[in-house]
Design an enzyme around this catalytic site. Structure first.
Site, PDB file in Angstrom:
ATOM      1  N   GLU A  46      21.370  24.037 -30.880  1.00 52.89           N
ATOM      2  CA  GLU A  46      21.889  25.358 -30.550  1.00 52.89           C
ATOM      3  C   GLU A  46      22.111  26.122 -31.844  1.00 52.89           C
ATOM      4  O   GLU A  46      22.539  25.549 -32.850  1.00 52.89           O
ATOM      5  CB  GLU A  46      23.202  25.274 -29.763  1.00 52.89           C
ATOM      6  CG  GLU A  46      23.778  26.655 -29.477  1.00 52.89           C
ATOM      7  CD  GLU A  46      24.708  26.695 -28.278  1.00 52.89           C
ATOM      8  OE1 GLU A  46      24.928  27.796 -27.766  1.00 52.89           O
ATOM      9  OE2 GLU A  46      25.197  25.637 -27.872  1.00 52.89           O
ATOM     10  N   CYS A 235      25.342  27.749 -24.969  1.00 53.52           N
ATOM     11  CA  CYS A 235      25.858  29.026 -24.477  1.00 53.52           C
ATOM     12  C   CYS A 235      25.004  30.217 -24.893  1.00 53.52           C
ATOM     13  O   CYS A 235      25.052  31.256 -24.242  1.00 53.52           O
ATOM     14  CB  CYS A 235      27.298  29.211 -24.933  1.00 53.52           C
ATOM     15  SG  CYS A 235      28.452  28.036 -24.191  1.00 53.52           S
ATOM     16  N   ASN A 371      22.961  26.635 -18.097  1.00 54.36           N
ATOM     17  CA  ASN A 371      23.581  25.769 -19.100  1.00 54.36           C
ATOM     18  C   ASN A 371      24.830  25.095 -18.545  1.00 54.36           C
ATOM     19  O   ASN A 371      24.741  24.022 -17.959  1.00 54.36           O
ATOM     20  CB  ASN A 371      23.908  26.584 -20.355  1.00 54.36           C
ATOM     21  CG  ASN A 371      24.695  25.779 -21.367  1.00 54.36           C
ATOM     22  OD1 ASN A 371      24.338  24.645 -21.662  1.00 54.36           O
ATOM     23  ND2 ASN A 371      25.770  26.323 -21.890  1.00 54.36           N
ATOM     24  N   GLU A 372      25.974  25.742 -18.674  1.00 55.54           N
ATOM     25  CA  GLU A 372      27.231  25.165 -18.190  1.00 55.54           C
ATOM     26  C   GLU A 372      27.762  25.966 -17.009  1.00 55.54           C
ATOM     27  O   GLU A 372      28.929  26.342 -16.970  1.00 55.54           O
ATOM     28  CB  GLU A 372      28.279  25.136 -19.307  1.00 55.54           C
ATOM     29  CG  GLU A 372      28.077  24.016 -20.287  1.00 55.54           C
ATOM     30  CD  GLU A 372      29.173  23.969 -21.353  1.00 55.54           C
ATOM     31  OE1 GLU A 372      29.327  22.929 -21.987  1.00 55.54           O
ATOM     32  OE2 GLU A 372      29.859  25.000 -21.569  1.00 55.54           O
TER      33      GLU A 372
END
Length: 652
Positions: A46, A235, A371-372
């Protein structure tokens, strides 16, 4: 006398009994069990901590195309310098600068760039400079400017001159060879004589960079031998808002035409604000696929599902997520990405890949959507993606999310929905204390063996309170040892856990925002953390099949502070046992390999430190590194003394 002899015999018997009872008696069933996926141990990238620009991406110029919202951020100017956008060189990056006469023969017009926390220059290294230039508005028939690399004491150490004679944009290049090592250098450009000149896309790369990536950091990744490479986040996939989400189509094609994107992490963390943190996308999806190929890892791209970061946005905010009726462009991005990676050169996106220099497909096998994400907004969007991906590409595996936590209401809901939708893998994330990792080594022992497999997509042990910022975790031996213990449980349950990636991957020592991280670096060198060595030992001793290792018929997962797992490697015909001793005392362990007559000689690889807070640093890179010795079995039994606070790999 007789009484003393009896007492002595009783004492020796008691001591012998204590010694025997103190030993751990492990049994390994050598019949190969569940298959271990090649993707079992991998890495997650990331762009946080200046991991891309200023890190793995070797470009040394900050704001090289003058496209930051503050057009001259990263630049120090002097004399007559202005920003222009008339008839630009690149439509998607339209700004450039004009250098004009300073108004006096003894004055200069120019600009300086210190790169990312200064420019690290290595003695003997050649640096490739390039710039797009043209004469400005037909002012004069030529212009000459000088390019210098300058040391910390403002002394030029190497320079070159470039003459511009055309009013059309052209690329100019030069090679600068440095004769000394400089930690905090800069690049300076100034107009020497002639008319005004326009400059754009000012670039400087070390000659040893690999496809625009830092050679030492690429080596750090390759020598991990990862099985899976997840990118580009995290993120940043989601973005602070939808406009700043990561869009892969903006990251392919000529780097000069890749539009700037705001980095999700530029001013998110109040303890480490970097308002100058943007994404030039010079290292984009094509480069990520190339890197996966280079390091031998299967690529796993993750794309936006139409939801901006749920941490930063209210689910009731209609501007934070795409309506279902407007989701098709996001789905098209996923379908087009698969074509970009795997399509023939006759397809639209396969042709783009081929034109970039890679006609052969990248053999993409799986893709992550979201993603989350959590809550009901996510599964309804994921379902729409899945229907179209599976209709067109039925062999592509799809990774869904169980949310940002390792347990709780949202986690349970996420898994319920992922099972209902029938995703192939469920991405779990956990950044927890070392005690959590030790206590959860049996986490997957009782997972449902039917349905989706587990992808531990982000995990790391966080040891807190060791410096003036108690809420910021650190890399140290205690964290690495707890991760090694936890990973015995991943390995033992390889039938349900198909892949795991430590996170995050990189951190600049002056630009970090989150820690711990697997690899730290400055502008000249890098260091492999203790955690790196744990990951490397698992990846290079992955094996092909699980072997059942027990003590008293039960898995070895923390009783008396010892953890263990075993695998078999069919290709090398090797038996591999991993033991983690988190106790303060040495452990005597006997391992019996059922079904074998003899093992013979093997090797023992030990990662150990007496200090739980020990770290590897740029100043002491080998403070904690594996040590290798020989070991020999007695028939099918191996007797070993496992040192206190150690992770040991035994390989026969």
């Amino acid at each position: 006398m007789k009484t003393k002899k009896i007492l002595s015999t009783l004492l020796m018997t008691a001591l012998t009994s204590v010694s025997i009872n103190a030993q751990h008696q492990f049994t390994v069933n050598t019949k190969p069990g569940a298959t271990i996926q090649p993707t079992m141990y991998g890495i997650f990238f990331e762009d946080i901590n200046f991991a891309a620009d200023g890190g793995l991406y070797a470009e040394m110029i900050e704001n090289r195309s003058f496209e930051f919202p503050d057009r001259l951020m990263g630049w120090n100017t002097f004399g007559n310098v202005i920003v222009n956008d008339q008839k630009p060189a690149f439509a998607r990056n339209p700004h450039y600068i004009t250098l004009s006469d300073a108004g006096h023969r003894e004055k200069r017009t120019g600009l300086e760039n210190r790169g990312f926390f200064g420019m690290g220059l290595k003695k003997g290294m050649c640096y490739d400079f390039s710039v797009y230039a043209r004469l400005h508005m037909l002012q004069g028939d030529s212009a000459k400017f000088r390019v210098e690399l300058v040391d910390e004491e403002d002394r030029p150490i190497v320079s070159t001159r470039i003459t511009v004679k055309s009013n059309q944009w052209q690329k100019y290049t030069s090679t600068l060879t440095v004769d000394k090592t400089v930690e905090k250098g800069l690049l300076r450009i100034f107009l020497e004589k002639g008319g005004a000149v326009d400059l754009d896309h000012v670039s400087l790369f070390p000659e040893d960079s690999w496809h625009g990536m830092r050679a030492d950091l690429v080596k750090d990744l390759a020598e991990l031998h990862p099985g899976i490479f997840r990118f580009p986040g995290g993120c940043i996939v989601e973005g602070t808002d939808l406009a700043t989400r990561y869009q892969w189509k903006n990251t392919v094609g000529p780097v000069e035409e890749r539009p700037l994107n705001e980095n999700r992490w530029n001013y998110t963390f109040p303890h480490r604000l970097f308002p100058n943190y943007y994404q030039t996308l010079g290292m984009g999806f094509f480069e990520f696929f190339l890197l996966s190929e280079k390091i031998g890892a299967e690529p796993l791209p993750v794309l936006s599902c139409g939801l901006a970061c749920q941490y930063q946005n209210d689910d009731n905010d209609r501007n934070a997520h795409t309506a279902m009726a407007d989701l098709q462009p996001y789905i098209d991005d996923a379908l087009d990405l698969i074509e970009f990676a795997n399509g023939p050169v006759t397809s639209k996106w396969g042709r783009v890949r081929a034109d970039m220099g890679h006609p052969a497909p990248f053999n993409l096998k799986q893709i992550g959507i979201g993603n989350e994400q959590w809550g009901p907004l996510y599964p309804e969007r994921l379902e729409a993606f899945m229907k179209q991906i599976r209709a067109k590409y039925p062999h592509i595996k799809i990774c869904g999310s169980s949310g940002p936590s390792a347990s709780g209401k949202e986690f349970d809901y996420g898994w319920q929905q992922m099972r209902k939708l029938g995703v192939d893998l469920v991405d779990e994330h956990y950044y927890m204390s070392p005690d959590w990792f030790l206590n959860n080594a049996g986490r997957y022992d009782h997972y449902n063996r039917k349905g989706p497999k587990v992808f531990a997509g982000e995990y790391a042990a966080h040891v807190r309170g060791l410096d003036k910022q108690p809420n910021v975790a650190m890399n140290n031996f205690e964290a690495a040892l707890s991760e090694a213990a936890f990973m015995t449980g991943l390995e033992r349950n390889a039938d349900v856990v198909w892949q795991a990636t430590y996170a995050p991957l990189f951190a600049h020592v002056e630009g970090w925002q989150w820690r711990p991280d697997l690899i730290w670096f400055d502008n000249l060198q890098s260091v492999r953390t203790v955690n790196w060595y744990v990951q490397m030992l698992y990846a290079t001793n992955r094996g092909t099949n699980v072997l059942r290792l027990t003590e008293g018929g039960k898995p070895v997962e923390g009783k008396e502070k010892i953890y263990a797992s075993a695998v078999y490697d069919k290709a090398e015909k090797a038996y591999i046992v991993k033991i983690v001793n988190v106790d303060d005392r040495e452990k005597q362990v006997n391992v019996t390999f059922e079904g074998l007559k003899t093992l013979g000689k093997g090797k023992c690889i030990t990662l150990h430190s007496d200090n739980p807070r020990a770290v590897n640093s740029l100043e002491n890179k080998t403070n904690v590194v594996p040590q290798t010795s020989e070991i020999e079995a007695n028939g099918n039994v191996v007797s070993m003394k496992v040192p206190a606070k150690s992770f040991v790999v035994y390989r026969f």
